[in-house]
Design an enzyme around this catalytic site. Structure first.
Site, PDB file in Angstrom:
ATOM      1  N   VAL A  23       0.913  -1.126  -0.012  1.00 59.33           N
ATOM      2  CA  VAL A  23       0.060   0.042  -0.087  1.00 59.33           C
ATOM      3  C   VAL A  23       1.042   1.241   0.044  1.00 59.33           C
ATOM      4  CG1 VAL A  23      -1.654   1.277   1.380  1.00 59.33           C
ATOM      5  CG2 VAL A  23      -1.934  -1.093   0.989  1.00 59.33           C
ATOM      6  N   TRP A  26       2.396   1.446  -3.537  1.00 55.14           N
ATOM      7  CA  TRP A  26       1.439   1.802  -4.540  1.00 55.14           C
ATOM      8  C   TRP A  26       1.098   3.461  -4.570  1.00 55.14           C
ATOM      9  CZ3 TRP A  26      -1.091  -0.662  -8.274  1.00 55.14           C
ATOM     10  CH2 TRP A  26      -2.252  -0.356  -8.610  1.00 55.14           C
ATOM     11  N   HIS A  27       0.663   3.995  -3.144  1.00 49.53           N
ATOM     12  CA  HIS A  27       0.560   5.332  -3.179  1.00 49.53           C
ATOM     13  C   HIS A  27       1.817   6.220  -3.716  1.00 49.53           C
ATOM     14  CE1 HIS A  27      -3.310   5.262  -1.624  1.00 49.53           C
ATOM     15  NE2 HIS A  27      -2.905   4.359  -0.736  1.00 49.53           N
ATOM     16  N   ASP A  28       2.983   6.088  -3.151  1.00 45.68           N
ATOM     17  CA  ASP A  28       3.990   6.860  -3.718  1.00 45.68           C
ATOM     18  C   ASP A  28       5.268   6.426  -3.034  1.00 45.68           C
ATOM     19  OD1 ASP A  28       5.664   8.709  -4.787  1.00 45.68           O
ATOM     20  OD2 ASP A  28       4.728  10.437  -3.532  1.00 45.68           O
TER      21      ASP A  28
END
Length: 131
Positions: A23, A26-28
């Protein structure tokens, strides 16, 4: 899509670490989000290891039936501790990052900061133990 195929409840620590790190990735790809994922996974892993380890001796003493109020306070204290850890992880990941956490820990040495930290911890403990 990640937690269950990696074992879910049966392999909670591995599945939790992989899920949180995915996660965060995935976001950055930022250090503060990777720290967020790692800290949340670490705190959840500590909780899932500590709860059964502490629960056995507490149940062996018969604390829930002999001293229900004390048992309730112990459970509230454990819950408050985990919530404070998760709050700290979220502040690092979504707010001030790793450098801000280092500055915050440096300023926590003052007596005023320690009193504030104890006050917040006491309030969270009270909220969890009332009701």
């Amino acid at each position: 899509y990640i937690y269950v195929p990696l074992g879910g409840k049966d392999r909670r620590v591995l599945a939790t670490f992989a899920t949180f790190l995915f996660v965060a990735y995935w976001h950055d790809v930022e250090a503060k989000l990777l720290a967020w994922g790692g800290l949340n996974a670490l705190f959840i892993a500590l909780e899932s290891v500590a709860t059964p380890a502490l629960q056995k001796p507490i149940l062996a003493l018969g604390l829930p039936t002999r001293h229900p109020f004390l048992y309730r306070l112990l459970c509230a204290g454990g819950g408050a501790f985990v919530i404070i850890l998760l709050m700290a992880g979220n502040m690092i990941g979504y707010s001030f990052g790793l450098s801000g956490a280092e500055a915050l820990l440096g300023s926590a040495a003052s007596p005023a900061a320690r009193a504030e930290i104890l006050g917040v911890a006491g309030f969270v403990f009270w909220c969890l133990s009332v009701g």
